[in-house]
Design a protein around this motif. Structure first.
Motif, short mmCIF file in Angstrom:
data_model
loop_
_atom_site.label_atom_id
_atom_site.label_comp_id
_atom_site.label_asym_id
_atom_site.label_seq_id
_atom_site.Cartn_x
_atom_site.Cartn_y
_atom_site.Cartn_z
N TRP A 23 -1.49 -0.90 0.32
CA TRP A 23 -1.23 -1.62 -0.92
C TRP A 23 -1.21 -3.13 -0.72
O TRP A 23 -1.57 -3.88 -1.62
N ARG A 40 -5.00 -4.07 -0.21
CA ARG A 40 -5.71 -3.96 -1.48
C ARG A 40 -5.46 -5.18 -2.36
O ARG A 40 -6.34 -5.62 -3.09
N SER A 41 -4.28 -5.74 -2.28
CA SER A 41 -3.96 -6.89 -3.13
C SER A 41 -4.49 -8.22 -2.59
O SER A 41 -4.43 -9.24 -3.27
N TYR A 87 -4.00 7.89 -0.30
CA TYR A 87 -2.65 7.85 -0.88
C TYR A 87 -2.55 9.04 -1.82
O TYR A 87 -3.53 9.77 -2.02
N ASP A 142 -8.23 4.33 -0.90
CA ASP A 142 -8.63 2.93 -0.90
C ASP A 142 -9.51 2.71 0.32
O ASP A 142 -9.18 3.13 1.43
#
Length: 187
Positions: A27, A30-31, A155, A160
């Motif tokens: 996460w 990904r950001s 996930y 991802d």
């Protein structure tokens, strides 16, 4: 000879060569807008959790298709499972030797422990961990190809992929387009 310090040193060196100043949490990666990223859903109609063996089969089929394409069949990888520091040890379907834990803090100063295992991405050998991730029974888990730094990060609900370039993202979208989200941000 104790291999754990070598595993730690090798992982940290290789991780830094591809993902300097980044933490091994999907996460967070990904950001990071500077990374080439795409998300695919694990089940049709954006369904989050499998309810039967047929749906588990769909998840595994998609996971291996995307992992094979991103990492490469048989690729030497780092398997990384992160757990909140207080939730040690990681999920493994059996005791595993050669696992090394590395502690770090995320952007909110929450302490994490990354359990790192040197492995190979092989079709049909990772079913237990992939299904545990799909059922949200483990911490954030990912595989990083040692030779390219590409990441496959499943996930509960999807996968991802962090790849080399925006062009590679577009190729993946064309190849696996029916598994993409309808969400405008790709979530």
């Amino acid at each position: 000879m104790n291999l754990e310090p070598l595993i730690s040193e090798d992982f940290e060196r290789e991780w830094s060569s591809f993902h300097v100043n980044r933490k091994p949490l999907g996460w967070m990666l990904r950001s990071d807008e500077s990374l080439a990223w795409v998300r695919f859903h694990s089940l049709p109609d954006s369904k989050r959790y499998p309810e039967n063996e047929a749906e588990e089969g769909i998840i595994l089929s998609r996971a291996y298709s995307l992992g094979n394409t991103t990492l490469g069949m048989g690729a030497s990888c780092w398997q990384i499972e992160c757990r909140a520091k207080e939730l040690n040890p990681p999920y493994w379907d059996a005791p595993v030797s050669g696992v090394k834990a590395i502690t770090f803090a995320d952007d909110e100063e929450k302490l994490w422990c990354a359990h790192v295992l040197e492995t190979h991405w092989r079709q049909d050998t990772l079913d237990a961990i992939l299904l545990a991730v799909a059922d949200d029974k483990t911490g954030p888990t990912m595989w990083m190809a040692r030779n390219t730094g590409k990441i496959f990060a499943p996930y509960d609900g999807g996968f991802d992929l962090l790849v080399s370039s925006p062009e590679e993202v577009e190729q993946l979208k064309a190849q696996f387009g029916e598994w993409l989200s309808d969400h405008p941000e790709g979530l």
